[in-house]
Design an enzyme around this catalytic site. Structure first.
Site, PDB file in Angstrom:
ATOM      1  CB  CYS A   2      46.886  51.853  45.360  1.00  0.00           C
ATOM      2  SG  CYS A   2      48.525  51.494  45.319  1.00  0.00           S
ATOM      3  NE  ARG A  27      41.401  50.862  43.046  1.00  0.00           N
ATOM      4  CZ  ARG A  27      41.268  51.089  41.702  1.00  0.00           C
ATOM      5  NH1 ARG A  27      40.080  50.533  41.198  1.00  0.00           N
ATOM      6  NH2 ARG A  27      42.253  51.441  41.058  1.00  0.00           N
ATOM      7  CD1 TRP A  75      48.469  44.420  45.135  1.00  0.00           C
ATOM      8  CD2 TRP A  75      49.910  45.710  43.370  1.00  0.00           C
ATOM      9  NE1 TRP A  75      49.198  43.462  44.049  1.00  0.00           N
ATOM     10  CE2 TRP A  75      49.915  44.148  43.415  1.00  0.00           C
ATOM     11  CE3 TRP A  75      50.639  46.314  42.609  1.00  0.00           C
ATOM     12  CZ2 TRP A  75      50.720  43.695  42.291  1.00  0.00           C
ATOM     13  CZ3 TRP A  75      51.349  45.751  41.652  1.00  0.00           C
ATOM     14  CH2 TRP A  75      51.290  44.380  41.398  1.00  0.00           C
ATOM     15  CG  ASN A 101      45.782  53.840  42.205  1.00  0.00           C
ATOM     16  OD1 ASN A 101      46.667  52.965  41.760  1.00  0.00           O
ATOM     17  ND2 ASN A 101      44.780  53.778  41.092  1.00  0.00           N
ATOM     18  N   GLY A 102      48.992  54.377  41.087  1.00  0.00           N
ATOM     19  CA  GLY A 102      50.017  54.630  40.005  1.00  0.00           C
ATOM     20  C   GLY A 102      51.402  54.404  40.189  1.00  0.00           C
ATOM     21  CD  GLU A 488      38.498  31.832  35.306  1.00  0.00           C
ATOM     22  OE1 GLU A 488      39.336  32.228  34.502  1.00  0.00           O
ATOM     23  OE2 GLU A 488      38.005  32.508  36.015  1.00  0.00           O
ATOM     24  CE  LYS A 492      39.113  32.538  39.567  1.00  0.00           C
ATOM     25  NZ  LYS A 492      38.959  33.343  38.035  1.00  0.00           N
ATOM     26  CD  GLU A 495      42.501  34.510  41.024  1.00  0.00           C
ATOM     27  OE1 GLU A 495      43.007  35.379  40.937  1.00  0.00           O
ATOM     28  OE2 GLU A 495      41.499  34.157  40.148  1.00  0.00           O
ATOM     29  CG  HIS A 511      51.306  16.000  22.472  1.00  0.00           C
ATOM     30  ND1 HIS A 511      51.779  15.519  21.305  1.00  0.00           N
ATOM     31  CD2 HIS A 511      50.154  15.937  22.303  1.00  0.00           C
ATOM     32  CE1 HIS A 511      51.035  14.892  20.503  1.00  0.00           C
ATOM     33  NE2 HIS A 511      49.920  15.286  21.137  1.00  0.00           N
ATOM     34  CE  LYS A 610      37.298  41.933  40.858  1.00  0.00           C
ATOM     35  NZ  LYS A 610      37.217  40.516  40.499  1.00  0.00           N
TER      36      LYS A 610
HETATM   37  O1  M6R Z   1      39.261  43.651  35.106  1.00  0.00           O
HETATM   38  P1  M6R Z   1      40.160  42.672  34.204  1.00  0.00           P
HETATM   39  O2  M6R Z   1      39.010  41.874  33.739  1.00  0.00           O
HETATM   40  O3  M6R Z   1      40.596  43.538  33.225  1.00  0.00           O
HETATM   41  O4  M6R Z   1      41.003  42.169  34.877  1.00  0.00           O
HETATM   42  C1  M6R Z   1      41.900  41.196  34.172  1.00  0.00           C
HETATM   43  C2  M6R Z   1      42.625  40.038  35.178  1.00  0.00           C
HETATM   44  O5  M6R Z   1      43.214  40.995  36.010  1.00  0.00           O
HETATM   45  C3  M6R Z   1      41.744  39.358  36.107  1.00  0.00           C
HETATM   46  O6  M6R Z   1      40.726  38.800  35.555  1.00  0.00           O
HETATM   47  C4  M6R Z   1      42.532  38.458  37.114  1.00  0.00           C
HETATM   48  O7  M6R Z   1      43.016  37.387  36.315  1.00  0.00           O
HETATM   49  C5  M6R Z   1      41.462  37.888  37.997  1.00  0.00           C
HETATM   50  N1  M6R Z   1      42.085  37.952  39.396  1.00  0.00           N
HETATM   51  C6  M6R Z   1      41.185  36.301  37.839  1.00  0.00           C
HETATM   52  O8  M6R Z   1      40.425  35.822  38.809  1.00  0.00           O
END
Ligand code: M6R
Length: 615
Positions: A2, A27, A75, A101-102, A488, A492, A495, A511, A610
């Site tokens: 948020c 956020r 969020w 937020n929280g 990674e 990508k 997501e 395996h 984010k």
């Molecule tokens: O801000 P942070 O690096 O701690 O965030 C960690 C993950 O939430 C972040 O890397 C998330 O997996 C991304 N959306 C990946 O692209």
């Protein structure tokens, strides 16, 4: 998660808060709302959907004049994303209005108590409980808003960044934080409140970042008053000068922040080592490392804690530290680590990696490691973030703001910082020779140009994206340093395109995952020259004989994989330990193009935010 924004001063508050919400939308973007005081009454509008939906509604619904306002982009945690659960929330009397937020973890018991006292609730949120708790305290204890907020917060368990005001006293906003970030911009007779400094960067360079457990009363035309929530102790405001500019947080001609950030990587990587690495002289200077050199050199083990992409950067670092420094490394998901009973020794060094510096699980894991006596070193991007302040020492990545939810430049700059640290320790320990040290520094200095070169193959990636955009599954394979890159790459794609993808060490395929391969399965194989090339080529043969579609990521001039694969994307050659900085580039571009072709929201994928400030 948020985003919260507020303004009190002499300007029209609405455009400031609305623009601020747009900047904080990374956020969370399930719903949005604004409450504005126009001198007589509160005008509150909120809606499920994005800030653009709110803007449309607001312009139809209410006049937007007024010099005090608060806004929220959500969020969802408690209660589905709908209009009613959106913030701001009123108290029962309609006098108090709040954004939050929280998570208030004990909201259910507080709600039941309040219900016994006659309070009613329209939403399912913990936030509506909090604002009524504040009102209840205000009425029963006959105290001012600031005091009521303090007493109420001392009854809560959980995390919050809040802003609340009382329409009977529309000259002040009370803010508080515990576990969620909150910055206060200080202008001339005006204050800006936000989850980060981006909403007020064009108005002021001066900001206070509230520390955990602090609250503040901001009054129009008055000095800010900060106190500890727990014991009421006064805190002297510490005003920082911001190092952020407007250009950095705008799209700069790209269609999406993600693409802008992918293309920023050559500069971001050189910004990461600039001033720290003097390649020609064979020097690495990093204050956080130099000031704690003995601790780092004497470490018997490194434990890396992180989440998501940062965890993948941690895995790359594991390979780098083991290879160059000959130190044992464990890489842990912060969310697992914090709830295990991990064995931590005094001579362990814990490295916490986080782009945002606000990830709740990483923060909690850091606190636990500190309690057990470990030295904790942070690698963060956001300057002044909670994690950068909680750790004993650290190094910023200096990647500049990363707005796209999918991390790109955060990953490559994290690897750059971690490689610098490893190189420095390796040189001091003598685990690499002097000539290796010099030549590695020089190669690191060549990386930005090589990333630029890797980006020039972008046009060749678009037809590959077109060919596979409708695939239901993808496999990503890599070995050694390229294994975390495979993970990674899969993350990508998942997501931002919502296509199921898995990353695997290439040899592990036989395996189990090999059973998935048929003519419908695209398999992205990172087959660079120095990364166990011959073994990966054998893995490619195994995929080919099962009719899988092979997209090979190869070093320039490769012949063997080109003959076997359905498609190849080239990247320049480099040292094996630096290869992830290059091999990740085509994977970022491939996911981006697939998501764009599928018409997905690249910068704000569904269900994500984010920074994940809830556990
Ligand atoms: O801000 P942070 O690096 O701690 O965030 C960690 C993950 O939430 C972040 O890397 C998330 O997996 C991304 N959306 C990946 O692209």
């Amino acid at each position: 998660m948020c985003g919260i924004v507020g303004y009190i001063g002499h300007r029209e508050a609405y455009p400031i808060v609305l623009k601020g919400l747009k900047r904080l939308e990374y956020r969370g973007y399930d719903s949005a709302g604004i409450a504005l005081y126009d001198g007589e009454k509160i005008k509150l509008s909120k809606t499920k959907g994005k800030v653009a939906d709110l803007e449309e509604r607001l312009e139809k619904e209410i006049s937007t004049n007024g010099t005090i306002a608060i806004g929220h982009t959500r969020w969802a945690t408690h209660g589905v994303p709908n209009d009613v659960n959106s913030h701001p929330h009123y108290s029962n009397s309609g006098d108090l209005v709040i954004i939050h937020n929280g998570i208030i973890e004990n909201y259910d018991s507080l709600r039941k108590e309040l219900e016994k006292r006659g309070y009613t609730f329209t939403s399912d949120t913990d936030t509506e409980v909090l604002v009524n708790l504040i009102e209840d305290v205000q009425i029963n204890e006959k105290v001012k808003l600031g005091k009521a907020v303090q007493i109420a917060l001392n009854q809560t368990i959980g995390a919050y960044a809040i802003a609340v005001f009382d329409i009977k006293k529309p000259n002040e906003i009370v803010v508080a934080r515990l576990g969620s970030p909150l910055a206060i911009g200080i202008g001339e007779d005006e204050f800006f409140i936000a989850s980060d400094a981006s909403p007020f960067i064009e108005y002021t360079n001066n900001a206070i970042y509230l520390e955990d457990g602090e609250m503040a009363v901001v009054r129009r035309g008055k000095e800010i008053k900060i106190r500890k929530i727990k014991n009421d102790r006064k805190v002297a405001p510490y005003i920082q000068e911001l190092q952020l500019n407007l250009e950095q947080i705008e799209k700069g001609g790209y269609d999406h922040f993600m693409m802008k950030e992918i293309y920023e990587q050559p500069d971001a990587i050189s910004d990461t080592y600039r001033g720290r690495m003097l390649a020609a002289e064979g020097i690495i200077k990093m204050a956080g490392v130099d000031d704690n050199l003995a601790k780092l050199l004497n470490a018997k083990r490194i434990i890396i804690i992180a989440c998501g992409t940062s965890w993948h950067a941690g895995l790359v670092a594991e390979y780098i530290f083991e290879e160059l420094v000959r130190l044992p490394v464990e890489v842990e998901y912060a969310s697992e680590f914090r709830y295990r009973n991990p064995v931590i020794h005094q001579d362990d060094v814990v490295i916490a990696i986080s782009q945002s510096g606000e990830t709740a699980d990483t923060m909690a894991a850091i606190k636990m490691a500190k309690e057990q006596g470990a030295f904790v070193f942070g690698v963060c991007n956001v300057v002044g973030s909670s994690i950068s302040r909680e750790t004993h020492a650290g190094a910023y990545t200096h990647a500049g703001p990363e707005i796209g939810v999918a991390s790109t430049k955060a990953f490559t700059t994290q690897i750059t910082v971690l490689a610098l640290i490893a190189l420095k320790l390796a040189e001091r320990k003598g685990t690499i020779s002097n000539s290796e040290f010099y030549s590695y520094l020089q190669e690191l200095e060549r990386i930005p140009a090589k990333v630029k070169k890797a980006l020039t193959y972008n046009d060749q990636i678009i037809p590959i994206a077109k060919a596979y955009k409708d695939a239901k599954n993808f496999l990503y394979l890599g070995r050694g340093f390229n294994f975390p890159v495979a993970l990674e790459g899969a993350l990508k794609l998942k997501e931002i395109s919502y296509i199921h993808a898995e990353g695997y060490p290439a040899a592990e395929m036989k395996h189990g995952p090999i059973a998935l391969i048929d003519e419908h399965m695209p398999v992205v194989v990172i087959a660079t020259k120095k990364g166990h090339y011959d073994k990966v080529v054998s893995n490619i043969q195994e995929i080919k004989s099962r009719k899988g579609k092979i997209i090979g990521i190869v070093t320039e001039g490769d012949v063997t994989v080109r003959e076997l694969a359905d498609h190849v994307i080239e990247i320049p050659e480099t040292e094996e330990f630096l290869m992830p900085l290059l091999s990740t580039i085509p994977l970022q571009l491939l996911s981006y193009h697939i998501a764009v072709l599928l018409d997905k929201n690249v910068d704000q994928p569904r269900n994500l935010a984010k920074s994940v400030t809830v556990e």
